[in-house]
Design an enzyme around this catalytic site. Sequence first.
Site, PDB file in Angstrom:
ATOM      1  N   LYS A 188       0.831  -1.220   0.000  1.00 10.97           N
ATOM      2  CA  LYS A 188       0.000   0.000   0.000  1.00 10.97           C
ATOM      3  C   LYS A 188       0.860   1.262   0.000  1.00 10.97           C
ATOM      4  O   LYS A 188       0.443   2.300  -0.502  1.00 10.97           O
ATOM      5  CB  LYS A 188      -0.999  -0.022   1.150  1.00 10.97           C
ATOM      6  CG  LYS A 188      -0.380  -0.039   2.550  1.00 10.97           C
ATOM      7  CD  LYS A 188      -0.170   1.318   3.133  1.00 10.97           C
ATOM      8  CE  LYS A 188       0.756   1.282   4.332  1.00 10.97           C
ATOM      9  NZ  LYS A 188       0.887   2.523   5.042  1.00 10.97           N
ATOM     10  N   ASP A 241      -5.833  -0.249   4.885  1.00  6.11           N
ATOM     11  CA  ASP A 241      -4.623   0.577   4.939  1.00  6.11           C
ATOM     12  C   ASP A 241      -4.409   1.317   3.613  1.00  6.11           C
ATOM     13  O   ASP A 241      -3.905   2.446   3.585  1.00  6.11           O
ATOM     14  CB  ASP A 241      -3.431  -0.354   5.239  1.00  6.11           C
ATOM     15  CG  ASP A 241      -2.276   0.371   5.906  1.00  6.11           C
ATOM     16  OD1 ASP A 241      -2.387   1.587   6.139  1.00  6.11           O
ATOM     17  OD2 ASP A 241      -1.257  -0.287   6.194  1.00  6.11           O
TER      18      ASP A 241
END
Length: 330
Positions: A188, A241
């Site tokens: 991410k 996230d």
Amino acid sequence: MKRVGFLGSGAWGITLANLIAQNGHKVLLWSIEEDVLASIKKGRGHPKFPHLNLSPNISVSSELKEILEQDVLVECVTASGFRSVCEKIQESGGLKKPFIITSKGIEQGSGLLLVEVAYSIFGKSQEIGCLSGPTLAKEVMESHPTGAISASPSPVVQELGVLLFDSPNFRVFKDKDILGVALGGAIKNVIAIACGLSEGLGYGFNTRALLITKGLEEMGKLAKAKGANPTTSFGLAGIGDLIVTGVSNLSRNYTFGHLLGKGHSKESAKKEIGAVVEGEYTSLSAHNLAKDYNLELPIINGIYDILYNNEPVKTAFTKLLLEEANCTAT
Ligand SMILES: NC(=O)c1ccc[n+]([C@@H]2O[C@H](COP(=O)([O-])OP(=O)(O)OC[C@H]3O[C@@H](n4cnc5c(N)ncnc54)[C@H](O)[C@@H]3O)[C@@H](O)[C@H]2O)c1
């Protein structure tokens, strides 16, 4: 009450150490930042976060051996410093206590997730866990409610993560897929750079939604290749996230991308941020993994081209969108 040996005293490290201490555990904090340890010892708090009220349950030590004698170890250093910390532990008598990893990244060169680096040094039989989720340090410092996953193949270590970190504004969920949870946190950060970059180029929310969705697919492909459960990407430590890092200028990775999109060089963007940008480090590792596993990962490769091949931002961005559109369906 547990005695916790905590390694690392950066933004996330001090936030987590304080969370554990506020939960009633005794934290012994170790760091290579002597000035931080000295300031905390004198009761002056963390020099970079003077507003953070540190619990009296935190004390400090620059002796690694003392840290290793605690009931459990929690780690929070940069991905690039992770191996050297594990090696120091090994040289100081080895890992004899449960070890919870909270850093996010994939090691350059080896292509190993930090959890896999720990396995390679301490052995897979060790009680190793990982904590990850949508947890921007600043918001956790300010007690905004959020959640994270305590992942480990060992139910005992999963439960230990709950015991240490779970609190009314920081809910902890258990999962056995440690590789999937670690992978989500690492990837991410790279996708967040792309999202920031798109805003820096002047693009809006449609573009970020596209990048987040396609970034999630890239995360799932890597998860499958690493032997993780691809559905873990759909949980807090994956999409959770990814959303927060992909839309928030509190994220260093997002801000780094934003500055690149605005025309800053990589070096000047890093200087402006003045702290570690994990997505820069991990974009090279993830790009190499894509090659090794023969995967189509256009966003990850596009960010790699900008950061390591000096490709102009706009050209790379246009190319990654075209490649994404031509990608084989998953
Ligand atoms: N900042 C956040 O909001 C946040 C949230 C979740 C996870 N994380 C992850 O936590 C990790 C740490 O992030 P941070 O924000 O605390 O970074 P930071 O730059 O504020 O702190 C990094 C820490 O690592 C230590 N360190 C670096 N190299 C070392 C080495 N060789 N030996 C020993 N210590 C070393 C530094 O001394 C410092 O204490 C990163 O992997 C990051 O992705 C950060």
